[in-house]
Motif scaffolding. Structure first.
Motif, PDB file in Angstrom:
ATOM      1  N   PHE A 149       0.816  -1.223   0.000  1.00 30.87           N
ATOM      2  CA  PHE A 149       0.000   0.000   0.000  1.00 30.87           C
ATOM      3  C   PHE A 149       0.852   1.278   0.000  1.00 30.87           C
ATOM      4  N   GLY A 150       2.180   1.128  -0.110  1.00 26.72           N
ATOM      5  CA  GLY A 150       2.998   2.314  -0.375  1.00 26.72           C
ATOM      6  C   GLY A 150       3.721   2.886   0.825  1.00 26.72           C
ATOM      7  N   GLY A 151       4.510   3.929   0.512  1.00 27.32           N
ATOM      8  CA  GLY A 151       5.479   4.502   1.447  1.00 27.32           C
ATOM      9  C   GLY A 151       4.941   4.866   2.819  1.00 27.32           C
ATOM     10  N   LYS A 152       3.691   5.339   2.819  1.00 31.74           N
ATOM     11  CA  LYS A 152       3.060   5.737   4.070  1.00 31.74           C
ATOM     12  C   LYS A 152       3.004   4.582   5.074  1.00 31.74           C
ATOM     13  N   MET A 182      12.976  -2.672   5.568  1.00 28.54           N
ATOM     14  CA  MET A 182      14.105  -1.818   5.949  1.00 28.54           C
ATOM     15  C   MET A 182      14.698  -1.135   4.718  1.00 28.54           C
ATOM     16  N   TYR A 183      14.851  -1.901   3.642  1.00 25.73           N
ATOM     17  CA  TYR A 183      15.438  -1.349   2.422  1.00 25.73           C
ATOM     18  C   TYR A 183      14.570  -0.214   1.878  1.00 25.73           C
ATOM     19  N   ARG A 184      13.255  -0.422   1.855  1.00 26.41           N
ATOM     20  CA  ARG A 184      12.377   0.613   1.295  1.00 26.41           C
ATOM     21  C   ARG A 184      12.325   1.839   2.193  1.00 26.41           C
ATOM     22  N   LEU A 185      12.324   1.614   3.505  1.00 24.78           N
ATOM     23  CA  LEU A 185      12.321   2.752   4.431  1.00 24.78           C
ATOM     24  C   LEU A 185      13.563   3.591   4.223  1.00 24.78           C
ATOM     25  N   GLN A 187      15.333   3.901   1.438  1.00 22.26           N
ATOM     26  CA  GLN A 187      15.233   4.677   0.192  1.00 22.26           C
ATOM     27  C   GLN A 187      14.540   5.994   0.508  1.00 22.26           C
ATOM     28  N   PHE A 188      13.561   5.924   1.392  1.00 18.99           N
ATOM     29  CA  PHE A 188      12.835   7.111   1.823  1.00 18.99           C
ATOM     30  C   PHE A 188      13.740   8.041   2.602  1.00 18.99           C
ATOM     31  N   SER A 189      14.426   7.492   3.631  1.00 18.78           N
ATOM     32  CA  SER A 189      15.199   8.371   4.513  1.00 18.78           C
ATOM     33  C   SER A 189      16.380   8.959   3.750  1.00 18.78           C
ATOM     34  N   HIS A 190      16.818   8.259   2.703  1.00 20.09           N
ATOM     35  CA  HIS A 190      17.918   8.802   1.892  1.00 20.09           C
ATOM     36  C   HIS A 190      17.480  10.107   1.230  1.00 20.09           C
ATOM     37  N   ARG A 191      16.223  10.118   0.713  1.00 20.90           N
ATOM     38  CA  ARG A 191      15.717  11.366   0.117  1.00 20.90           C
ATOM     39  C   ARG A 191      15.565  12.424   1.194  1.00 20.90           C
ATOM     40  N   GLN A 192      15.382  11.971   2.443  1.00 24.64           N
ATOM     41  CA  GLN A 192      15.161  12.913   3.530  1.00 24.64           C
ATOM     42  C   GLN A 192      16.460  13.198   4.278  1.00 24.64           C
ATOM     43  N   CYS A 193      17.597  12.958   3.588  1.00 22.71           N
ATOM     44  CA  CYS A 193      18.911  13.367   4.099  1.00 22.71           C
ATOM     45  C   CYS A 193      19.402  12.611   5.329  1.00 22.71           C
TER      46      CYS A 193
END
Length: 477
Positions: A149-152, A182-185, A187-193
């Motif tokens: 169901f996505g990133g959220k 963990m991997y997908r989270l 990818q998210f935190s990488h965009r969030q620095c």
């Protein structure tokens, strides 16, 4: 009677199944989710109970309850085939979904039958619980659904797999789910620095426990590539290629690995092979578009006067595949942004504008998606529409979302650069100094902000906005 309907409803809310896991339909493109889940049933070697249960829920959300029931039947067949000794234990989610669907069809007697089935099984399986039975398989099934169901939902998915692992720390499937979450989270935190790599160890462990699972191998390879250990990563890609040369889910990650390594031709070859199997995959079309875009940039960088028809063809192909991705998956933010930028490259400004508007209207954007949007849209205004004032306005919108991300940093850099150019060129008016003051303030640089607002007030002494900003800043220091 109403009384039994109300008590039925409160029993239903106690069940552990897709209907009680808060999976909201406005967070996904249902048609795309149905397509991708159907593909997984077709091409996965794993047991499909999880996928059939999810499909039943998707069908219900699309108002086809009969179809939902058919998928639950298939889930039951899978249980009988793969777990004949633990039918009750493996069927709790399926039976919960049955109860909910019958309830929505106003077939309350059948709904009650399934509620009782779950209740009685839980009593047998655990002496303490009447209902809330904390089975690791159920946590895992919830985790897989959340990932879909996505990133959220990724943080909740991670917690589910953690709970499943508490009871069975060596279960290969639970370790795989945990590593993917963990991997997908990340990818998210990488965009969030946030520069962290907590997924490396879980991925390594999952690969050890799942020697046949080439998808996990490919994710580990991509992670090693992120960490600049490209050769180490490529070993995993090559080993996985031996094991599943035709699995579309593996091929898409292998292609991403080669594209990022600069071997765009090889990446395209793998993507075309995968598209032959799953032709509607939004993910694959987006990756193909990125490959043609990479070719376009390579051509422009290496050739002084690149042949016009070659440039046009690469732009056309990129547009086609980005557009296909957005048609297939209406919530695919990065594909919209890439498509809009490509229309701008092609000087098709109206279509670019339209696509940017579609991107910002997606209802599930995270704050870093929005910041990335304002940066791209600011660039569009600045370089294509030749409007510096509009560009500045959108860069500042990105800055106003005061959470750290790459997009926000880029907005800050771009707007400073623009304003400083104007000031150095002697073109600056009060507005420019006021805006630069705002930028410094949003970045927490109070002294620089005060200096700018002073200059703005000097040029425009009775501007209330600048005066009050100056007052507030002085008080806050």
């Amino acid at each position: 009677s109403t009384i039994s309907k109300n008590s039925l409803k409160s029993s239903l809310l106690q069940l552990e199944c897709h209907f009680t896991w808060t999976l909201l339909k406005q967070d996904v493109d249902l048609n795309d989710l149905e397509e991708t889940t159907g593909n997984q049933v077709e091409f996965f070697i794993k047991s499909n109970i999880t996928n059939y249960n999810l499909l039943s829920y998707i069908c219900h959300l699309k108002n086809s309850n009969e179809e939902a029931l058919r998928n639950l039947q298939k889930a039951e067949e899978e249980v009988q085939k793969n777990h004949p000794d633990e039918i009750a234990r493996r069927s709790l989610v399926t039976w919960g979904n049955y109860a909910w669907i019958y309830y929505h069809m106003e077939r309350y007697k059948e709904a009650q039958t399934y509620v009782s089935k779950v209740e009685n099984s839980c009593k047998k399986l655990s002496s303490t619980a009447q209902w809330k039975i904390q089975l690791p398989e159920i946590y895992a099934e919830q985790g897989w659904a959340l990932l879909k169901f996505g990133g959220k939902y990724y943080k909740r998915a991670k917690n589910c797999f953690e709970n499943a692992l508490k009871n069975e720390p060596n279960n290969p499937e639970f370790n795989a789910g945990y590593a993917i979450a963990m991997y997908r989270l990340e990818q998210f935190s990488h965009r969030q620095c946030e520069d962290v790599s907590p997924s490396l160890e879980p991925l390594k462990r999952a690969v050890e426990l799942n020697p046949k699972d080439t998808i996990i191998m490919a994710l580990l390879a991509l992670k090693l590539q992120d960490l600049k250990q490209v050769d180490e990563g490529e070993k995993y890609i090559e080993e996985a290629m031996q094991k599943t040369p035709d699995l579309p889910y593996f091929l898409r990650y292998a292609a991403k690995f080669y594209r990022r390594k600069g071997e765009v031709g090889k990446a395209l070859e793998l993507l075309k092979k995968a598209l032959a199997v799953t032709p509607k995959s939004a993910f694959l079309h987006h990756q193909v578009g990125l490959c043609y875009r990479a070719k376009l940039f390579q051509l422009k960088k290496t050739t002084r006067y690149p042949p016009q028809e070659q440039v046009e063809e690469l732009i056309r192909l990129s547009i086609f595949h980005f557009k296909t991705a957005t048609d297939q998956k209406s919530t695919f933010f990065s594909a919209y942004a890439d498509l809009a930028n490509m229309y701008a490259q092609a000087k098709r400004y109206e279509e670019a504008e339209e696509t940017f508007q579609k991107a910002i209207q997606i209802n599930i954007l995270s704050y870093d998606d929005k910041q990335a949007f304002y940066y791209c849209y600011g660039n569009f205004q600045r370089f294509h529409m030749k409007s510096e004032s509009e560009a500045i306005r959108y860069y500042i919108e990105g800055l106003k979302i005061e959470k750290d991300s790459n997009g926000r940093n880029k907005c800050g850099k771009a707007v400073k650069e623009l304003l400083e150019q104007r000031i150095q060129g002697g073109l600056a008016d009060a507005t420019d100094f006021g805006t630069l003051g705002l930028v410094h303030n949003l970045n927490g640089e109070k002294h620089e902000a005060i200096e700018c607002y002073k200059k703005a007030v000097a040029l425009h002494p009775d501007n209330e906005e600048y005066l009050s900003a100056l007052c507030e800043l002085r008080l806050s220091i």
